[in-house]
Design an enzyme around this catalytic site. Sequence first.
Site, PDB file in Angstrom:
ATOM      1  CG  ASN A 108      -1.816   1.279   1.325  1.00 51.64           C
ATOM      2  OD1 ASN A 108      -1.721   2.050   0.341  1.00 51.64           O
ATOM      3  ND2 ASN A 108      -2.399   1.330   2.734  1.00 51.64           N
ATOM      4  CD1 TRP A 109       3.354   1.076  -2.861  1.00 51.07           C
ATOM      5  CD2 TRP A 109       3.457   2.064  -4.660  1.00 51.07           C
ATOM      6  NE1 TRP A 109       3.993   0.206  -3.705  1.00 51.07           N
ATOM      7  CE2 TRP A 109       4.096   0.739  -4.827  1.00 51.07           C
ATOM      8  CE3 TRP A 109       3.203   2.668  -5.794  1.00 51.07           C
ATOM      9  CZ2 TRP A 109       4.747   0.595  -6.029  1.00 51.07           C
ATOM     10  CZ3 TRP A 109       3.667   2.480  -7.084  1.00 51.07           C
ATOM     11  CH2 TRP A 109       4.248   1.166  -7.273  1.00 51.07           C
ATOM     12  CE  LYS A 110       0.012   3.055   4.925  1.00 55.65           C
ATOM     13  NZ  LYS A 110       0.153   3.380   6.192  1.00 55.65           N
ATOM     14  CG  HIS A 157      -5.986   1.900   5.579  1.00 59.25           C
ATOM     15  ND1 HIS A 157      -5.547   2.631   6.538  1.00 59.25           N
ATOM     16  CD2 HIS A 157      -4.729   0.991   5.474  1.00 59.25           C
ATOM     17  CE1 HIS A 157      -3.954   2.583   6.623  1.00 59.25           C
ATOM     18  NE2 HIS A 157      -3.562   1.464   6.004  1.00 59.25           N
ATOM     19  CD  GLU A 216      -2.756   5.456   6.987  1.00 56.10           C
ATOM     20  OE1 GLU A 216      -2.952   5.713   5.815  1.00 56.10           O
ATOM     21  OE2 GLU A 216      -1.826   5.035   7.467  1.00 56.10           O
ATOM     22  CD  GLU A 276      -3.093  -2.281   7.768  1.00 57.12           C
ATOM     23  OE1 GLU A 276      -2.076  -2.449   7.010  1.00 57.12           O
ATOM     24  OE2 GLU A 276      -3.797  -1.529   7.440  1.00 57.12           O
ATOM     25  N   GLY A 286       3.096   2.495  10.757  1.00 54.24           N
ATOM     26  CA  GLY A 286       3.875   3.654  10.514  1.00 54.24           C
ATOM     27  C   GLY A 286       4.752   4.137  11.788  1.00 54.24           C
ATOM     28  CB  SER A 322       5.839  -1.619  11.768  1.00 51.06           C
ATOM     29  OG  SER A 322       5.327  -0.048  12.174  1.00 51.06           O
ATOM     30  N   GLY A 372       3.146  -0.998   4.178  1.00 50.23           N
ATOM     31  CA  GLY A 372       3.146   0.550   3.898  1.00 50.23           C
ATOM     32  C   GLY A 372       4.444   0.953   3.396  1.00 50.23           C
ATOM     33  N   GLY A 373       5.192   1.365   4.532  1.00 48.07           N
ATOM     34  CA  GLY A 373       6.402   2.186   4.210  1.00 48.07           C
ATOM     35  C   GLY A 373       7.549   1.285   3.765  1.00 48.07           C
TER      36      GLY A 373
HETATM   37  P1  13P Z   1       3.384   0.528   7.611  1.00 42.88           P
HETATM   38  O1  13P Z   1       3.775  -0.754   6.988  1.00 42.88           O
HETATM   39  O2  13P Z   1       4.004   1.944   7.135  1.00 42.88           O
HETATM   40  O3  13P Z   1       3.185   0.711   9.030  1.00 42.88           O
HETATM   41  O4  13P Z   1       1.842   0.925   6.922  1.00 42.88           O
HETATM   42  C1  13P Z   1       1.119  -0.286   7.306  1.00 42.88           C
HETATM   43  C2  13P Z   1      -0.139   0.088   6.608  1.00 42.88           C
HETATM   44  O5  13P Z   1      -1.036   0.940   6.866  1.00 42.88           O
HETATM   45  C3  13P Z   1      -0.771  -0.721   5.269  1.00 42.88           C
HETATM   46  O6  13P Z   1      -1.714  -0.583   4.739  1.00 42.88           O
END
Ligand code: 13P
Length: 251
Positions: A9-11, A95, A97, A167, A173, A213, A234-235
Amino acid sequence: MRKPLIAGNWKMNKTVPESLEMIRALRGRLDPSSPAEVVLIPSFTALFSAAEALRGSGIHLGAQNLSHLSQGAVTGEVSGTQLKSVGCRYVLVGHSERRQLFQEDDALVHQKLKTALSEGLYPILCVGETLEQREAGQTRDIIGTQLQEGLKGLTPPEIRKVVVAYEPVWAIGTGKNAQPEQAQDIHEFIRGRLVSQFGEDTAQDNRIVYGGSVTPENSPGLLAQPDIDGALVGGASLDADLFYAIIDAVP
Ligand code: 13P
Protein backbone atom coordinates in the site's frame (compact mmCIF):
# COMPACT_ATOMS: atom_id res chain seq x y z
CA MET A 1 -4.68 -24.04 0.67
CA ARG A 2 -4.50 -20.30 1.16
CA LYS A 3 -2.03 -18.63 -1.20
CA PRO A 4 -0.01 -16.05 0.78
CA LEU A 5 -0.71 -12.49 -0.30
CA ILE A 6 1.86 -9.70 -0.06
CA ALA A 7 0.37 -6.30 -0.84
CA GLY A 8 2.17 -2.97 -0.98
CA ASN A 9 0.00 0.00 0.00
CA TRP A 10 1.86 3.03 -1.28
CA LYS A 11 -0.62 5.42 0.36
CA MET A 12 -0.22 9.05 -0.89
CA ASN A 13 3.30 8.50 -2.22
CA LYS A 14 4.98 8.32 -5.63
CA THR A 15 4.31 10.27 -8.82
CA VAL A 16 3.51 8.33 -11.99
CA PRO A 17 7.20 8.18 -13.10
CA GLU A 18 8.24 7.08 -9.60
CA SER A 19 5.55 4.38 -9.60
CA LEU A 20 6.74 3.07 -12.96
CA GLU A 21 10.35 3.10 -11.81
CA MET A 22 9.41 1.01 -8.77
CA ILE A 23 7.46 -1.47 -10.93
CA ARG A 24 10.44 -1.83 -13.29
CA ALA A 25 12.77 -2.51 -10.36
CA LEU A 26 10.41 -5.07 -8.86
CA ARG A 27 9.59 -6.89 -12.10
CA GLY A 28 13.27 -7.49 -12.70
CA ARG A 29 13.66 -9.28 -9.38
CA LEU A 30 10.49 -11.25 -8.86
CA ASP A 31 10.93 -15.00 -8.84
CA PRO A 32 8.14 -16.58 -10.94
CA SER A 33 8.17 -19.63 -8.67
CA SER A 34 7.45 -17.52 -5.54
CA PRO A 35 4.57 -18.98 -3.52
CA ALA A 36 3.24 -15.46 -2.91
CA GLU A 37 0.61 -13.52 -4.77
CA VAL A 38 1.92 -9.96 -5.05
CA VAL A 39 -0.34 -6.92 -5.20
CA LEU A 40 0.66 -3.29 -5.70
CA ILE A 41 -1.68 -0.58 -4.47
CA PRO A 42 -0.55 2.77 -5.88
CA SER A 43 -2.39 6.13 -5.86
CA PHE A 44 -5.36 6.54 -8.20
CA THR A 45 -3.28 8.75 -10.50
CA ALA A 46 -0.80 5.96 -11.22
CA LEU A 47 -3.26 3.07 -11.67
CA PHE A 48 -3.69 3.30 -15.43
CA SER A 49 0.04 3.44 -16.22
CA ALA A 50 0.82 0.88 -13.52
CA ALA A 51 -1.60 -1.60 -15.10
CA GLU A 52 0.22 -1.25 -18.42
CA ALA A 53 3.60 -1.66 -16.77
CA LEU A 54 2.44 -4.75 -14.84
CA ARG A 55 1.03 -6.56 -17.87
CA GLY A 56 2.37 -10.11 -18.06
CA SER A 57 4.19 -9.83 -14.72
CA GLY A 58 1.73 -11.87 -12.64
CA ILE A 59 1.63 -8.97 -10.14
CA HIS A 60 -1.90 -7.79 -9.41
CA LEU A 61 -3.12 -4.23 -9.04
CA GLY A 62 -5.25 -2.79 -6.25
CA ALA A 63 -6.73 0.57 -5.29
CA GLN A 64 -6.66 2.26 -1.90
CA ASN A 65 -10.31 3.29 -1.75
CA LEU A 66 -13.53 3.45 -3.75
CA SER A 67 -16.80 5.33 -3.62
CA HIS A 68 -19.76 3.63 -1.97
CA LEU A 69 -21.85 4.93 -4.90
CA SER A 70 -21.69 3.42 -8.34
CA GLN A 71 -21.69 6.51 -10.60
CA GLY A 72 -22.89 10.04 -11.18
CA ALA A 73 -22.68 13.42 -9.48
CA VAL A 74 -20.17 12.55 -6.76
CA THR A 75 -17.34 15.05 -7.20
CA GLY A 76 -13.92 13.78 -6.24
CA GLU A 77 -14.84 10.13 -5.87
CA VAL A 78 -13.75 7.11 -7.91
CA SER A 79 -16.12 4.23 -8.61
CA GLY A 80 -15.57 0.50 -8.54
CA THR A 81 -16.39 0.31 -12.26
CA GLN A 82 -13.66 2.85 -12.98
CA LEU A 83 -11.16 0.86 -10.90
CA LYS A 84 -12.10 -2.34 -12.63
CA SER A 85 -11.75 -0.66 -16.03
CA VAL A 86 -8.11 0.29 -15.33
CA GLY A 87 -7.26 -3.27 -14.34
CA CYS A 88 -7.66 -3.33 -10.56
CA ARG A 89 -8.38 -6.69 -8.98
CA TYR A 90 -8.30 -5.63 -5.32
CA VAL A 91 -9.45 -2.61 -3.35
CA LEU A 92 -8.79 -1.64 0.26
CA VAL A 93 -11.84 -0.81 2.34
CA GLY A 94 -11.88 0.54 5.87
CA HIS A 95 -8.18 1.34 6.18
CA SER A 96 -7.67 2.96 9.59
CA GLU A 97 -6.43 6.15 7.92
CA ARG A 98 -9.79 6.40 6.13
CA ARG A 99 -11.64 5.59 9.34
CA GLN A 100 -9.69 8.17 11.35
CA LEU A 101 -9.03 11.02 8.90
CA PHE A 102 -12.26 10.78 6.88
CA GLN A 103 -14.67 9.52 9.55
CA GLU A 104 -15.51 6.32 7.66
CA ASP A 105 -17.70 4.26 9.98
CA ASP A 106 -18.59 0.57 9.82
CA ALA A 107 -21.80 1.29 7.90
CA LEU A 108 -19.95 3.18 5.15
CA VAL A 109 -17.20 0.55 5.06
CA HIS A 110 -19.89 -2.10 4.58
CA GLN A 111 -21.45 -0.14 1.70
CA LYS A 112 -18.04 0.21 0.05
CA LEU A 113 -17.37 -3.49 0.45
CA LYS A 114 -20.71 -4.40 -1.13
CA THR A 115 -20.11 -1.95 -3.99
CA ALA A 116 -16.66 -3.44 -4.58
CA LEU A 117 -18.12 -6.95 -4.73
CA SER A 118 -20.90 -5.91 -7.07
CA GLU A 119 -18.28 -4.47 -9.44
CA GLY A 120 -16.31 -7.73 -9.42
CA LEU A 121 -13.47 -6.44 -7.24
CA TYR A 122 -11.88 -8.36 -4.37
CA PRO A 123 -12.13 -6.22 -1.21
CA ILE A 124 -9.38 -6.18 1.42
CA LEU A 125 -11.25 -5.26 4.62
CA CYS A 126 -8.94 -3.59 7.15
CA VAL A 127 -9.69 -3.97 10.86
CA GLY A 128 -7.70 -3.11 13.95
CA GLU A 129 -7.71 -1.47 17.36
CA THR A 130 -6.08 1.74 18.57
CA LEU A 131 -3.58 1.77 21.43
CA GLU A 132 -6.23 3.14 23.83
CA GLN A 133 -8.64 0.37 22.86
CA ARG A 134 -5.94 -2.29 23.33
CA GLU A 135 -4.98 -0.90 26.72
CA ALA A 136 -8.62 -0.82 27.75
CA GLY A 137 -8.94 -4.53 26.87
CA GLN A 138 -11.34 -3.81 23.99
CA THR A 139 -9.35 -5.32 21.10
CA ARG A 140 -11.65 -8.28 20.49
CA ASP A 141 -14.84 -6.23 20.87
CA ILE A 142 -13.64 -3.62 18.39
CA ILE A 143 -12.48 -6.11 15.79
CA GLY A 144 -15.54 -8.31 16.32
CA THR A 145 -17.80 -5.34 15.58
CA GLN A 146 -15.76 -4.25 12.55
CA LEU A 147 -16.10 -7.77 11.12
CA GLN A 148 -19.76 -8.19 12.04
CA GLU A 149 -20.79 -4.84 10.55
CA GLY A 150 -18.39 -4.81 7.63
CA LEU A 151 -19.29 -8.30 6.43
CA LYS A 152 -22.93 -8.57 7.43
CA GLY A 153 -25.26 -10.41 5.09
CA LEU A 154 -22.60 -11.53 2.62
CA THR A 155 -23.47 -14.62 0.59
CA PRO A 156 -21.02 -17.55 0.46
CA PRO A 157 -19.70 -16.55 -3.01
CA GLU A 158 -19.19 -12.99 -1.74
CA ILE A 159 -17.33 -13.85 1.46
CA ARG A 160 -14.98 -16.10 -0.51
CA LYS A 161 -13.70 -13.02 -2.34
CA VAL A 162 -12.85 -11.08 0.83
CA VAL A 163 -9.37 -10.71 2.30
CA VAL A 164 -9.19 -9.44 5.89
CA ALA A 165 -6.22 -7.31 6.92
CA TYR A 166 -5.49 -7.06 10.64
CA GLU A 167 -3.74 -3.73 11.06
CA PRO A 168 -3.39 -2.65 14.69
CA VAL A 169 -3.50 1.15 14.50
CA TRP A 170 -0.68 1.46 17.04
CA ALA A 171 1.61 -0.52 14.73
CA ILE A 172 1.01 1.51 11.55
CA GLY A 173 3.94 3.70 10.60
CA THR A 174 5.34 3.55 14.13
CA GLY A 175 8.09 0.96 13.72
CA LYS A 176 6.38 -1.05 16.50
CA ASN A 177 5.03 -4.17 14.82
CA ALA A 178 2.84 -6.64 16.69
CA GLN A 179 4.90 -9.60 17.89
CA PRO A 180 4.22 -12.75 15.85
CA GLU A 181 2.38 -14.51 18.70
CA GLN A 182 0.39 -11.36 19.48
CA ALA A 183 -0.67 -11.04 15.82
CA GLN A 184 -1.38 -14.79 15.54
CA ASP A 185 -3.64 -14.54 18.60
CA ILE A 186 -5.81 -11.91 16.86
CA HIS A 187 -5.70 -13.66 13.49
CA GLU A 188 -6.99 -16.82 15.19
CA PHE A 189 -9.74 -14.76 16.79
CA ILE A 190 -10.64 -13.26 13.38
CA ARG A 191 -10.77 -16.73 11.82
CA GLY A 192 -13.03 -17.88 14.65
CA ARG A 193 -15.38 -14.99 13.99
CA LEU A 194 -15.45 -15.78 10.27
CA VAL A 195 -16.24 -19.40 11.13
CA SER A 196 -19.17 -18.38 13.32
CA GLN A 197 -20.44 -15.83 10.75
CA PHE A 198 -19.96 -17.95 7.61
CA GLY A 199 -19.10 -21.53 8.53
CA GLU A 200 -15.91 -23.57 8.67
CA ASP A 201 -15.60 -24.38 4.96
CA THR A 202 -15.59 -20.78 3.83
CA ALA A 203 -13.56 -19.29 6.68
CA GLN A 204 -10.70 -21.73 6.25
CA ASP A 205 -10.22 -20.31 2.74
CA ASN A 206 -10.24 -16.61 3.66
CA ARG A 207 -6.85 -15.00 3.73
CA ILE A 208 -6.10 -12.92 6.82
CA VAL A 209 -3.04 -10.72 6.30
CA TYR A 210 -1.13 -8.66 8.86
CA GLY A 211 -0.19 -4.99 8.45
CA GLY A 212 1.69 -2.55 10.66
CA SER A 213 5.45 -1.82 10.43
CA VAL A 214 6.20 -5.00 8.44
CA THR A 215 9.89 -5.11 7.46
CA PRO A 216 12.28 -7.69 5.98
CA GLU A 217 13.50 -8.29 9.55
CA ASN A 218 10.16 -9.09 11.18
CA SER A 219 8.33 -10.65 8.22
CA PRO A 220 9.76 -14.21 8.54
CA GLY A 221 8.46 -14.51 12.12
CA LEU A 222 5.07 -13.06 11.26
CA LEU A 223 4.59 -15.06 8.05
CA ALA A 224 5.47 -18.32 9.82
CA GLN A 225 2.33 -18.10 11.98
CA PRO A 226 -0.47 -20.52 11.00
CA ASP A 227 -3.20 -17.89 10.62
CA ILE A 228 -1.08 -15.13 9.07
CA ASP A 229 -1.63 -15.51 5.34
CA GLY A 230 0.45 -12.61 4.14
CA ALA A 231 1.21 -8.97 4.75
CA LEU A 232 -0.16 -5.54 3.92
CA VAL A 233 2.97 -3.43 3.79
CA GLY A 234 3.11 0.38 3.93
CA GLY A 235 6.47 2.12 4.30
CA ALA A 236 8.65 -0.84 3.31
CA SER A 237 6.68 -1.34 0.09
CA LEU A 238 7.97 1.99 -1.24
CA ASP A 239 11.46 0.53 -1.68
CA ALA A 240 11.96 -2.29 -4.20
CA ASP A 241 14.74 -3.98 -2.20
CA LEU A 242 12.77 -3.98 1.06
CA PHE A 243 9.53 -5.07 -0.57
CA TYR A 244 11.26 -7.81 -2.52
CA ALA A 245 12.88 -9.09 0.69
CA ILE A 246 9.44 -9.34 2.33
CA ILE A 247 8.05 -11.27 -0.67
CA ASP A 248 11.09 -13.52 -0.48
CA ALA A 249 10.35 -14.25 3.20
CA VAL A 250 7.11 -16.06 2.36
CA PRO A 251 7.63 -19.66 3.48
P1 13P B 1 3.35 0.63 7.61
O1 13P B 1 3.88 -0.65 7.03
O2 13P B 1 4.04 1.85 7.07
O3 13P B 1 3.29 0.59 9.10
O4 13P B 1 1.83 0.77 7.08
C1 13P B 1 0.96 -0.28 7.25
C2 13P B 1 -0.30 0.03 6.52
O5 13P B 1 -1.05 0.88 6.91
C3 13P B 1 -0.57 -0.74 5.30
O6 13P B 1 -1.88 -0.55 4.85
